[in-house]
Enzyme design. Sequence first.
Site, PDB file in Angstrom:
ATOM      1  N   HIS A  93       0.856  -1.187   0.000  1.00  8.73           N
ATOM      2  CA  HIS A  93       0.000   0.000   0.000  1.00  8.73           C
ATOM      3  C   HIS A  93       0.899   1.246   0.000  1.00  8.73           C
ATOM      4  O   HIS A  93       1.947   1.252   0.644  1.00  8.73           O
ATOM      5  CB  HIS A  93      -0.918  -0.005   1.226  1.00  8.73           C
ATOM      6  CG  HIS A  93      -1.988   1.029   1.148  1.00  8.73           C
ATOM      7  ND1 HIS A  93      -1.739   2.362   1.368  1.00  8.73           N
ATOM      8  CD2 HIS A  93      -3.301   0.940   0.829  1.00  8.73           C
ATOM      9  CE1 HIS A  93      -2.852   3.048   1.193  1.00  8.73           C
ATOM     10  NE2 HIS A  93      -3.824   2.213   0.866  1.00  8.73           N
ATOM     11  N   GLU A 163      -3.965   1.911  -7.281  1.00  5.40           N
ATOM     12  CA  GLU A 163      -4.387   3.008  -6.425  1.00  5.40           C
ATOM     13  C   GLU A 163      -3.511   4.235  -6.691  1.00  5.40           C
ATOM     14  O   GLU A 163      -2.425   4.362  -6.112  1.00  5.40           O
ATOM     15  CB  GLU A 163      -4.237   2.626  -4.947  1.00  5.40           C
ATOM     16  CG  GLU A 163      -5.132   1.494  -4.508  1.00  5.40           C
ATOM     17  CD  GLU A 163      -5.407   1.581  -3.014  1.00  5.40           C
ATOM     18  OE1 GLU A 163      -6.584   1.652  -2.640  1.00  5.40           O
ATOM     19  OE2 GLU A 163      -4.451   1.611  -2.221  1.00  5.40           O
TER      20      GLU A 163
END
Length: 244
Positions: A93, A163
Amino acid sequence: MLIAGNWKLNCNILEACNLSTLISNHLSNKNLNCDVAIFPSYVCLDSVHKVIESTNINLGSQDCSTYNSGAYTGDVSASMLYNVGCKYVIVGHSERRIGKLENNQDILLKAKNVLDNKMIPIICVGENADEREEGKALEVIKRQLDESVPQNITKNNCIIAYEPIWAIGSGNIPANKSINEMLNMIKEWLSMNNKDINIDILYGGSVNKGNALEIFSCNNLGGLLIGGVSLKADEFAEICLMVD
Ligand code: PGA
């Protein structure tokens, strides 16, 4: 299709149990056309697992160690996460790549550990605002894929999440055209690297019930990775139920 809720650094054990109970109440007895998973903090995994183990919601972790065991104070291994009932583990992430200085080699090790422990890594990739502005987004993502995705991945054991960093928590989302462009490039990358092109690719970054339907219309979309809105049981469940 997977709808994943990344709770980040939120919820104590009581709050996590309440939130997972609310989500499962919204989704129980519903005809779900997607897989649903929630990602509480490490300390809440066991309690949340007990709440959702006989529901249609799966458990995941937000991260894992690059190591399997040993003198690594503060780390949590993939095998511990499997042991506590996780099916998925998010790796790479951007909040860890940037905030914890994790590089592609770290992400690759983590993804391999997750695979070795019979769970599904959700490998995150994404460009920052400058890289997008300079027209380097595709190149940046390709490099992250080259260096952080393990060899033997298939639709059944691995997920990729796109993302864009500038879209996370900002309220700004890319136009469908640029999400599509990225999803197509990732498919192309999978094909050129002799990997399963049916691997699900999630989009993440400022998803809410107002923009989810539009995002669902992207070709090649394999699901959503939702941060802020995954802490709102009703809105998160509503998005899960939009999948047809
Ligand atoms: P957001 O976060 O939905 O709050 O933008 C997404 C993520 O970081 O996975």
